[in-house]
Design a protein around this motif. Sequence first.
Motif, mmCIF file in Angstrom:
data_model
loop_
_atom_site.group_PDB
_atom_site.id
_atom_site.type_symbol
_atom_site.label_atom_id
_atom_site.label_comp_id
_atom_site.label_asym_id
_atom_site.label_seq_id
_atom_site.Cartn_x
_atom_site.Cartn_y
_atom_site.Cartn_z
ATOM 1 N N GLU A 11 0.851 -1.192 0.000
ATOM 2 C CA GLU A 11 0.000 0.000 0.000
ATOM 3 C C GLU A 11 0.888 1.243 0.000
ATOM 4 O O GLU A 11 2.093 1.158 0.252
ATOM 5 C CB GLU A 11 -0.897 -0.017 1.240
ATOM 6 C CG GLU A 11 -1.811 -1.236 1.291
ATOM 7 C CD GLU A 11 -2.566 -1.349 2.609
ATOM 8 O OE1 GLU A 11 -2.292 -0.522 3.520
ATOM 9 O OE2 GLU A 11 -3.405 -2.258 2.726
ATOM 10 N N PRO A 12 0.317 2.430 -0.288
ATOM 11 C CA PRO A 12 1.123 3.645 -0.301
ATOM 12 C C PRO A 12 1.958 3.858 0.952
ATOM 13 O O PRO A 12 3.068 4.404 0.877
ATOM 14 C CB PRO A 12 0.070 4.744 -0.480
ATOM 15 C CG PRO A 12 -0.999 4.087 -1.302
ATOM 16 C CD PRO A 12 -1.060 2.679 -0.785
ATOM 17 N N SER A 13 1.473 3.401 2.099
ATOM 18 C CA SER A 13 2.229 3.570 3.352
ATOM 19 C C SER A 13 3.484 2.711 3.401
ATOM 20 O O SER A 13 4.343 2.909 4.270
ATOM 21 C CB SER A 13 1.333 3.243 4.547
ATOM 22 O OG SER A 13 0.849 1.912 4.455
ATOM 23 N N ASP A 14 3.616 1.763 2.475
ATOM 24 C CA ASP A 14 4.797 0.887 2.438
ATOM 25 C C ASP A 14 5.901 1.454 1.553
ATOM 26 O O ASP A 14 6.905 0.774 1.288
ATOM 27 C CB ASP A 14 4.412 -0.503 1.900
ATOM 28 C CG ASP A 14 3.388 -1.215 2.767
ATOM 29 O OD1 ASP A 14 3.623 -1.313 3.987
ATOM 30 O OD2 ASP A 14 2.361 -1.666 2.217
ATOM 31 N N LEU A 15 5.755 2.697 1.082
ATOM 32 C CA LEU A 15 6.665 3.236 0.076
ATOM 33 C C LEU A 15 8.123 3.217 0.517
ATOM 34 O O LEU A 15 9.003 2.785 -0.242
ATOM 35 C CB LEU A 15 6.251 4.665 -0.294
ATOM 36 C CG LEU A 15 7.096 5.369 -1.355
ATOM 37 C CD1 LEU A 15 7.066 4.607 -2.667
ATOM 38 C CD2 LEU A 15 6.632 6.805 -1.560
ATOM 39 N N ASP A 16 8.416 3.689 1.703
ATOM 40 C CA ASP A 16 9.817 3.758 2.150
ATOM 41 C C ASP A 16 10.454 2.376 2.202
ATOM 42 O O ASP A 16 11.611 2.199 1.791
ATOM 43 C CB ASP A 16 9.909 4.439 3.521
ATOM 44 C CG ASP A 16 9.665 5.946 3.434
ATOM 45 O OD1 ASP A 16 9.674 6.477 2.307
ATOM 46 O OD2 ASP A 16 9.448 6.569 4.484
ATOM 47 N N GLY A 40 4.384 6.290 -6.903
ATOM 48 C CA GLY A 40 4.178 5.691 -5.596
ATOM 49 C C GLY A 40 3.699 4.256 -5.736
ATOM 50 O O GLY A 40 3.979 3.590 -6.748
ATOM 51 N N ASP A 42 0.324 3.308 -5.293
ATOM 52 C CA ASP A 42 -1.100 3.196 -5.604
ATOM 53 C C ASP A 42 -1.262 2.462 -6.930
ATOM 54 O O ASP A 42 -0.738 2.909 -7.958
ATOM 55 C CB ASP A 42 -1.719 4.590 -5.712
ATOM 56 C CG ASP A 42 -3.159 4.526 -6.167
ATOM 57 O OD1 ASP A 42 -3.434 4.884 -7.333
ATOM 58 O OD2 ASP A 42 -4.006 4.088 -5.369
#
Length: 282
Positions: A11-16, A40, A42
């Motif tokens: 998910e976008p929160s997993d980007l890093d 990103g 998404d």
Amino acid sequence: MLTQTTTRVLEPSDLDAALAVLDRDPVANAFVTSRVHVAGLDPWRLGGEMWGWYEDGMLTSLCYAGANLVPICATPRAVRAFADRARRTGRRCSSIVGPAESTARLWRLLEPSWGPAREVRAHQPLMVTDRMPEGIAPDPHVRRIRKDEMETIMPACVAMFTEEVGVSPLAGDGGLLYQARVAELVGAGRSFARLDDSGRVVFKAEIGAATPLACQIQGVWVAPEYRGTGLAAPGMAAVLRYALTDVAPVVSLYVNDFNTPARRTYHRVGFQEVGAFMSVLF
């Protein structure tokens, strides 16, 4: 015994965490990293899902599942999990492409349900350079393609794709997706060509992927009637100068092992083999 919870759609929160995996091999992962930097995680913006494989709670491997299926830093256990998920979702991609070892492993697991492939290119040398060549002057006539020159560059792009992949990029949707991709590269200033006196493209190449750490040249093409006339090496040197000056400190490409003239040209311009990719085309 693997459980389904070991792999999931990021998910976008997993980007890093995803970028940390991608940055472990900035050259091999340049294509996917470039897309992630722009879009990103998404799925709608990225053009596909990013699957993550976790070991002991840590994200260690990825698989991009879009128009291509691309294993990324994928361990054997991760490849098995990705193959299980790919079998369940069914084939939506037009190719599997990535580092040769993990891609070969993934294809062995998927071939019984997804095969046969239209073509398998098992060994495509991955080549890199970080400097301009000695003894080959960049072609001064190779320049960036402008946004108002789409009609000039598109026929050459279609010819290159058809020759390289074996099918026309205009099939299916009439070329809308492919035209959008070419327009994206032109708009980003990453499409280059030499035109003859009549305005026809005689050499072209794109910087198809760009990250702060590495970029990848793709779509190298010389018009058939100009092949063997010495355009390719100076043309590549010109694109390489743009890449090193404006884009990234390391430039890569991968090439079919059977394309002897291209490999010879890339060696002349200073590219060195550092690994291999594999492509499975449907």
